[in-house]
Write a protein that holds these residues in place. Structure first.
Motif, short mmCIF file in Angstrom:
data_model
loop_
_atom_site.label_atom_id
_atom_site.label_comp_id
_atom_site.label_asym_id
_atom_site.label_seq_id
_atom_site.Cartn_x
_atom_site.Cartn_y
_atom_site.Cartn_z
N LYS A 3 0.35 -1.51 -0.38
CA LYS A 3 0.03 0.51 -0.17
C LYS A 3 0.91 1.35 0.17
O LYS A 3 1.97 1.25 0.97
CB LYS A 3 -0.96 0.02 0.80
N HIS A 53 -4.48 9.17 -0.56
CA HIS A 53 -5.06 7.57 -1.03
C HIS A 53 -4.02 6.93 -1.43
O HIS A 53 -3.44 7.21 -1.75
CB HIS A 53 -5.90 8.48 -2.15
N ASN A 54 -4.63 5.49 -1.17
CA ASN A 54 -4.03 4.47 -2.40
C ASN A 54 -3.59 5.10 -3.32
O ASN A 54 -4.23 4.75 -4.51
CB ASN A 54 -4.82 2.89 -1.56
N GLU A 55 -2.47 4.68 -3.99
CA GLU A 55 -1.80 5.03 -5.28
C GLU A 55 -2.65 3.84 -5.97
O GLU A 55 -2.85 3.88 -7.42
CB GLU A 55 -0.59 5.09 -5.29
N ASN A 56 -2.25 2.35 -5.43
CA ASN A 56 -3.19 1.51 -6.10
C ASN A 56 -4.53 1.58 -6.55
O ASN A 56 -4.97 0.74 -7.51
CB ASN A 56 -2.39 0.40 -5.56
N LYS A 57 -5.49 2.68 -5.94
CA LYS A 57 -6.29 2.26 -6.26
C LYS A 57 -6.84 3.89 -7.06
O LYS A 57 -8.01 4.02 -7.12
CB LYS A 57 -7.52 2.36 -4.69
N GLU A 58 -5.69 5.17 -7.80
CA GLU A 58 -6.25 5.60 -8.21
C GLU A 58 -7.52 5.67 -9.80
O GLU A 58 -7.69 6.13 -9.77
CB GLU A 58 -4.95 6.42 -9.47
N LYS A 59 -7.42 4.29 -10.28
CA LYS A 59 -8.22 3.81 -11.05
C LYS A 59 -9.95 3.73 -10.75
O LYS A 59 -10.36 4.61 -11.41
CB LYS A 59 -7.72 2.32 -11.79
N GLU A 60 -9.90 3.61 -10.11
CA GLU A 60 -11.35 3.61 -9.11
C GLU A 60 -11.29 4.51 -8.61
O GLU A 60 -12.87 4.94 -8.74
CB GLU A 60 -10.87 2.52 -7.93
N LEU A 61 -10.87 5.52 -8.17
CA LEU A 61 -10.87 7.02 -7.21
C LEU A 61 -11.35 7.45 -8.94
O LEU A 61 -12.87 8.16 -8.58
CB LEU A 61 -9.45 7.31 -6.87
N THR A 64 -14.75 6.67 -9.39
CA THR A 64 -15.64 7.13 -8.86
C THR A 64 -15.72 8.69 -8.79
O THR A 64 -16.92 9.50 -8.66
CB THR A 64 -15.57 6.69 -7.04
#
Length: 183
Positions: A3, A53-61, A64
């Motif tokens: 993370k 924010h978790n960089e691994n979840k940028e696409k989901e961010l 959204t």
């Protein structure tokens, strides 16, 4: 995958030629007064203060946020005049249309309930502006800087049809992606 937390914020970044003109103004402040901290980000009007924010979840961010902003309509925005917070921050004034107020309020609620992000004091007491000088600004420079900026008689009007998700990279804020508003 480990993370890795990144720092982000949401803002209105004007298109060219306004973006370039305001950057040139900030570069003029650097040349004349040594003020450069405001050059660490593109000209912008913050909508949501920095958050991690978790960089691994940028696409989901981004997905959204894309769904949220599809419900927001484009609007006209005017910039003009110089203001200050105390004698340490100088900014370009933003005429505060109801569309901007409502968009920021909905975004504030959305980031708290959906993204689970903290509401900062400046998110709750929103005062839209475009910072031109801060942090490395010396108190004795205040009046000369104000005069310098007033001589430029800055006034712009533009359509806001997108917002930017910015990310801190090597000490600078860069636009990660633009997110479209509805027409």
């Amino acid at each position: 995958m480990p993370k890795v937390m990144g720092k982000y914020f949401l803002a209105i970044v004007p298109d060219e030629p306004i973006k370039g003109a305001i950057t040139s103004l900030k570069e003029g402040l650097q040349a004349s007064f040594g003020i450069k901290y405001a050059l660490k980000s593109p000209p912008h009007i913050t909508l949501k203060m920095p958050f991690v924010h978790n960089e691994n979840k940028e696409k989901e961010l981004l997905q959204t946020l894309g769904r949220f902003f599809l419900k927001e309509k484009s609007f006209s925005l005017s910039l003009g005049g110089i203001g200050a917070f105390g004698n340490r921050v100088v900014f370009m004034k933003v005429k505060y249309p109801p569309e901007l107020k409502h968009c920021q309020e909905r975004l504030r609620d959305f980031t708290k309930t959906v993204l689970k992000k903290n509401i900062e004091l400046s998110d709750a007491n929103y005062h839209p502006h475009m910072t031109l000088a801060f942090r490395d600004f010396k108190k004795d420079q205040f009046e000369p800087v104000i005069e310098y900026l007033k001589m430029n008689n800055i006034r712009y009007q533009f359509m806001v049809s997108q917002v930017a998700l910015l990310k801190k990279v090597d000490g600078y804020w860069v636009v990660l992606e633009y997110i479209k508003l509805s027409s």
